[in-house]
Design an enzyme around this catalytic site. Sequence first.
Site, mmCIF file in Angstrom:
data_model
loop_
_atom_site.group_PDB
_atom_site.id
_atom_site.type_symbol
_atom_site.label_atom_id
_atom_site.label_comp_id
_atom_site.label_asym_id
_atom_site.label_seq_id
_atom_site.Cartn_x
_atom_site.Cartn_y
_atom_site.Cartn_z
ATOM 1 N N HIS A 105 0.824 -1.219 0.000
ATOM 2 C CA HIS A 105 0.000 0.000 0.000
ATOM 3 C C HIS A 105 0.857 1.270 0.000
ATOM 4 O O HIS A 105 0.335 2.370 -0.192
ATOM 5 C CB HIS A 105 -0.995 -0.002 1.165
ATOM 6 C CG HIS A 105 -0.406 0.297 2.503
ATOM 7 N ND1 HIS A 105 0.005 -0.673 3.393
ATOM 8 C CD2 HIS A 105 -0.171 1.489 3.134
ATOM 9 C CE1 HIS A 105 0.450 -0.103 4.492
ATOM 10 N NE2 HIS A 105 0.353 1.215 4.368
ATOM 11 N N ASP A 112 0.232 -7.599 1.496
ATOM 12 C CA ASP A 112 0.725 -6.218 1.626
ATOM 13 C C ASP A 112 2.257 -6.196 1.735
ATOM 14 O O ASP A 112 2.829 -5.923 2.796
ATOM 15 C CB ASP A 112 0.087 -5.557 2.845
ATOM 16 C CG ASP A 112 0.214 -4.041 2.833
ATOM 17 O OD1 ASP A 112 0.498 -3.482 1.753
ATOM 18 O OD2 ASP A 112 0.030 -3.422 3.897
ATOM 19 N N SER A 160 4.082 2.714 8.308
ATOM 20 C CA SER A 160 3.793 1.671 7.330
ATOM 21 C C SER A 160 5.011 1.356 6.478
ATOM 22 O O SER A 160 5.798 2.235 6.129
ATOM 23 C CB SER A 160 2.647 2.107 6.416
ATOM 24 O OG SER A 160 1.426 2.112 7.100
#
Length: 349
Positions: free
Chosen positions: A84, A136, A234
């Site tokens: 992402h 992911d 992230s």
Amino acid sequence: MGGPWCSACLVLVASAFLLRHAAFAQQCGQVQVLKQGLIFGGAASTPGMWPWHVALFHLESRTRTEYKCGATIINRDTVLTAYHCVVEGTRPIAPGRLVVRAGVYDLDVSPSTLQQIRVFDIFTPQGASARNFNDDIAILKLNAQFTYDDYVQPVCIRSVPQDIGQLVGAFGTVVGWGWTEQNSTSATLRQANIPVASADDCLKSDRNLFSQVLTTKVYCAGSRNGTSSCNGDSGGGMFFRMGGYWFLRGITSFSSVDENQPGICNSRGYVGYTDVSKYVDWIREQGVQFVDPLQRGPASSKPVPSVDGTMLLRLTVDPKTKMFLQQHKSNAVVLRVKLNGRKVESLFQ
């Protein structure tokens, strides 16, 4: 080096034999600088403390870049991050718009240790989705190679799959420039130690969220006390120290949202991490090399070399120790080797 410093140590005599093999210094997962003294509720790290953690920027214009995520060096021209982190909305970003900055501690400062390299190509699993955080993970190939030094090093990755259940309750370290308890992102790199949670505990904490995104390729971690990965963390890693090496196990992926701060993570909830162990074969299939210093072949049956009754061992040493030994190679040097619970016999294999 006077005085005992561990309960189970082996005293060795350094010799020219050791020096000849000092060139095989650590290949991954080793901090090169001495430690001194996302992360929500964590603590500041120090420059060089996490030399494999890098910053991923998006090139917004010819002159402007914007920090987006963390990433982890696994070899000289490859980093791992979250899928992402390389999409905008649902569309993949062109590789040329991604810039990796290594050797960075403060995002607002361009230090002499900075190494900045553009991304050349992106590899993602076929089922990767930024909507539900499925698969992911992303491999970023760079258009140049890192130069390894005290502030830029690769992390280790276990070469064989491991059941995450064996790590439930164990503490790993997450690092990042993400949202802090001061309600802002951190310019300086921060770190926090958090435990791995069981899938059951994760589901019980927020069934609406985790029942949709928790798979066998994802695990949860968190203290639920305000210390957590958060916005901006992230793509960064969750690291575990094993056998004297730091290994990448998780990639920061998702969390629930704070009800009082829309768009901001819930620092008292669990965070989902992509389990890198589940992607070892996929990483290899992309032609990417990584190092697992704990993966050894069968124990050797060769006799242990000795000189005048003194056993000689091949030891991996850091550059500073290597330099010290080279400077004192004409003298007898006593080293204390910490066994960390291992049997003495394991040093001879």
